[in-house]
Design a protein around this motif. Structure first.
Motif, PDB file in Angstrom:
ATOM      1  N   TYR A 129       0.317  -1.066  -0.068  1.00 63.83           N
ATOM      2  CA  TYR A 129      -0.007   0.232   0.473  1.00 63.83           C
ATOM      3  C   TYR A 129       1.123   1.123  -0.018  1.00 63.83           C
ATOM      4  CZ  TYR A 129      -3.940  -3.269   0.375  1.00 63.83           C
ATOM      5  OH  TYR A 129      -4.824  -4.027   0.523  1.00 63.83           O
ATOM      6  N   ALA A 130       2.274   1.493  -0.027  1.00 70.21           N
ATOM      7  CA  ALA A 130       2.802   2.529  -0.546  1.00 70.21           C
ATOM      8  C   ALA A 130       3.066   2.595  -1.709  1.00 70.21           C
ATOM      9  CB  ALA A 130       4.326   1.843   0.145  1.00 70.21           C
ATOM     10  N   SER A 131       2.809   1.446  -2.525  1.00 65.61           N
ATOM     11  CA  SER A 131       2.862   2.102  -3.914  1.00 65.61           C
ATOM     12  C   SER A 131       1.200   2.835  -4.595  1.00 65.61           C
ATOM     13  CB  SER A 131       2.541   0.887  -5.003  1.00 65.61           C
ATOM     14  OG  SER A 131       1.951   0.708  -5.811  1.00 65.61           O
ATOM     15  N   PRO A 132       1.082   3.948  -4.770  1.00 66.87           N
ATOM     16  CA  PRO A 132      -0.202   4.679  -4.796  1.00 66.87           C
ATOM     17  C   PRO A 132      -1.162   3.510  -5.801  1.00 66.87           C
ATOM     18  CG  PRO A 132       1.698   6.513  -5.609  1.00 66.87           C
ATOM     19  CD  PRO A 132       1.990   4.931  -4.995  1.00 66.87           C
ATOM     20  N   ARG A 155       7.216   8.151  -2.689  1.00 63.32           N
ATOM     21  CA  ARG A 155       6.705   9.667  -3.057  1.00 63.32           C
ATOM     22  C   ARG A 155       5.039   9.949  -2.227  1.00 63.32           C
ATOM     23  NH1 ARG A 155       5.904   6.262  -7.440  1.00 63.32           N
ATOM     24  NH2 ARG A 155       4.125   6.228  -8.263  1.00 63.32           N
ATOM     25  N   LEU A 156       4.475   8.625  -2.311  1.00 66.87           N
ATOM     26  CA  LEU A 156       2.841   8.249  -1.431  1.00 66.87           C
ATOM     27  C   LEU A 156       2.865   8.618  -0.111  1.00 66.87           C
ATOM     28  CD1 LEU A 156       0.161   7.582  -2.246  1.00 66.87           C
ATOM     29  CD2 LEU A 156       0.997   5.865  -0.667  1.00 66.87           C
ATOM     30  N   GLY A 197       9.343  14.178   5.938  1.00 66.70           N
ATOM     31  CA  GLY A 197      10.276  13.395   5.930  1.00 66.70           C
ATOM     32  C   GLY A 197      10.688  12.062   5.574  1.00 66.70           C
ATOM     33  N   ILE A 198       9.443  11.080   5.789  1.00 67.50           N
ATOM     34  CA  ILE A 198       9.309   9.942   5.146  1.00 67.50           C
ATOM     35  C   ILE A 198       9.683   9.689   4.057  1.00 67.50           C
ATOM     36  CG2 ILE A 198       7.932   7.318   5.325  1.00 67.50           C
ATOM     37  CD1 ILE A 198       9.287   7.816   8.126  1.00 67.50           C
ATOM     38  N   GLY A 199       8.673  10.722   3.397  1.00 67.01           N
ATOM     39  CA  GLY A 199       8.926  10.757   1.798  1.00 67.01           C
ATOM     40  C   GLY A 199      10.823  11.169   1.330  1.00 67.01           C
ATOM     41  N   TRP A 200      10.648  12.219   1.539  1.00 74.46           N
ATOM     42  CA  TRP A 200      11.978  12.982   1.374  1.00 74.46           C
ATOM     43  C   TRP A 200      13.543  11.420   1.992  1.00 74.46           C
ATOM     44  CZ3 TRP A 200      15.466  16.481   5.104  1.00 74.46           C
ATOM     45  CH2 TRP A 200      16.191  16.896   4.171  1.00 74.46           C
ATOM     46  N   ALA A 201      13.450  10.767   2.972  1.00 76.57           N
ATOM     47  CA  ALA A 201      14.292   9.827   3.499  1.00 76.57           C
ATOM     48  C   ALA A 201      14.790   8.898   2.693  1.00 76.57           C
ATOM     49  CB  ALA A 201      14.287   9.660   5.596  1.00 76.57           C
ATOM     50  N   PHE A 202      12.902   8.249   2.279  1.00 78.95           N
ATOM     51  CA  PHE A 202      12.713   7.031   1.661  1.00 78.95           C
ATOM     52  C   PHE A 202      12.839   7.288   0.281  1.00 78.95           C
ATOM     53  CE2 PHE A 202      12.525   5.932   6.499  1.00 78.95           C
ATOM     54  CZ  PHE A 202      13.565   4.841   6.324  1.00 78.95           C
ATOM     55  N   ASN A 203      12.205   8.542   0.504  1.00 77.67           N
ATOM     56  CA  ASN A 203      12.343   8.918  -1.889  1.00 77.67           C
ATOM     57  C   ASN A 203      11.031   7.531  -1.549  1.00 77.67           C
ATOM     58  OD1 ASN A 203      12.386   9.838  -4.021  1.00 77.67           O
ATOM     59  ND2 ASN A 203      13.448   8.517  -5.200  1.00 77.67           N
ATOM     60  N   ILE A 213      -4.475  14.039  -5.203  1.00 72.78           N
ATOM     61  CA  ILE A 213      -3.317  14.629  -5.287  1.00 72.78           C
ATOM     62  C   ILE A 213      -3.000  13.137  -6.334  1.00 72.78           C
ATOM     63  CG2 ILE A 213      -0.789  14.789  -4.772  1.00 72.78           C
ATOM     64  CD1 ILE A 213      -2.734  16.140  -2.018  1.00 72.78           C
ATOM     65  N   ILE A 214      -2.867  11.912  -6.277  1.00 74.35           N
ATOM     66  CA  ILE A 214      -2.592  11.084  -6.602  1.00 74.35           C
ATOM     67  C   ILE A 214      -3.355  11.183  -8.072  1.00 74.35           C
ATOM     68  CG2 ILE A 214      -3.094   8.329  -7.251  1.00 74.35           C
ATOM     69  CD1 ILE A 214      -2.949   8.386  -3.707  1.00 74.35           C
TER      70      ILE A 214
END
Lengths: 241, 69
Positions: free
Chosen positions: A6-9, A85-86, A77-83, A225-226
């Motif tokens: 579910y981390a994938s849009p 995008r969701l 922060g999670i989106g930045w650190a682990f790239n 947004i998705i």
């Protein structure tokens, strides 16, 4: 079942669609119950009369403003650190709802301050730091909308959001650190709350309602947004529910 | 307690109802704008994919059957 799925849009989009109605219905019910308890069960305050009933919306809104900021910074922060995008999209989605709750807490605070303190606004520590919180949200939203490349916008927003987190404990402890006009915490993590049970109940029910409302609204916006960001993605054309 | 007493909020009607009205307008406005955004996106998406001859986004995926012969 792998939760990472579910981390994938593409996987998250239909899941969010299924969850939204439940959160929305639960929020509506709790808003109704909370307002009923707040206006018809909770007694009139012997000091403040009925003006204290502003508390039932003011306090949950103020908490949501702070909590959603921390959550936004976490996802950014999670989106930045682990790239991821969701996760970054989640941060962008939370920002607007958090800003609106902060706005509500400031306006209702002014409505409460006028009859009890005799003034709409003072530059006291808690109110000033809450205003700064609203500016941080506004900065995050405008910074993101000023950058065309989504991933760059996410990274820039994440830096701002994470630096701004320092403001949240300042708001929370401001009533203890500085001598302010704003009253101290009604609910303490340790120790007994200093208000009557029906008043406390109304406030907590409305806080839960605000949480459920936020989840529903943030998920709806996240789906938007998705759709906006992944318009060229093939999974959208394949027909997700 | 009568209804007029209830609405007068012990003389604090303006402040109490002003607060709740603000919250209603802000949160209600958020929901309305979000619904509009969602609607226009769906429309945009379905017209775009229809132009490409693709199925609508919000429709249930149909099993793709291919005739063998």
């Amino acid at each position: 079942m792998r939760l990472y799925k579910y981390a994938s849009p593409a996987a998250f989009y239909p899941l969010a669609g299924k969850l939204i109605p439940w959160f929305a219905i639960a929020a509506a019910i709790l808003f109704a119950v909370g307002l009923y308890v707040g206006f018809f069960v909770a007694p009139t305050d012997f000091q403040q009369g009925d003006a204290y009933r502003i508390m039932f919306i003011h306090v949950p809104a103020a908490w949501m403003g702070m909590l959603l900021y921390v959550l936004m910074a976490f996802y950014a922060g999670i989106g930045w650190a682990f790239n991821a995008r969701l996760s970054s999209m989640m941060a962008s989605s939370i920002a607007i709802t958090g800003a609106l709750f902060t706005l509500i807490s400031l306006v209702t605070g002014a409505f409460w301050g006028k009859p009890t303190w005799g003034t709409w606004w003072v530059w006291d520590a808690r109110m000033t730091s809450t205003l700064i919180l609203l500016f941080l949200y506004a900065g995050f939203i405008s910074l993101q909308s000023a950058i065309d490349d989504y991933r760059r916008a996410d990274r820039a927003g994440a830096v701002l959001a994470l630096v701004g987190v320092i403001n949240v404990p300042i708001i929370y402890f401001s009533v203890q650190w500085w001598n302010t006009l704003h009253q101290g915490a009604t609910i303490r993590i340790l120790g007994k709350p200093s208000i009557a049970p029906p008043m406390l109940a109304a406030m907590l029910i409305l806080l839960a309602a605000c949480w459920l409302y936020s989840v529903a609204v943030v998920l709806i916006r996240l789906r938007c947004i998705i759709l906006e960001r992944e318009q060229t993605a093939s999974w959208l054309a394949e027909g997700a529910a | 307690m009568s209804w007029s007493e209830f609405w007068s909020m012990g003389g604090y009607a303006f402040y109490v109802w002003g607060s709740y009205l603000t919250a209603l307008v802000v949160l209600g406005g958020e929901v309305v704008l979000l619904m509009k955004r969602q609607k226009s996106l769906r429309k945009h998406n379905s017209t775009e994919s229809a132009a490409r001859g693709e199925p609508r986004v919000d429709s249930i995926p149909q099993p793709q059957t291919r005739s063998v012969n």
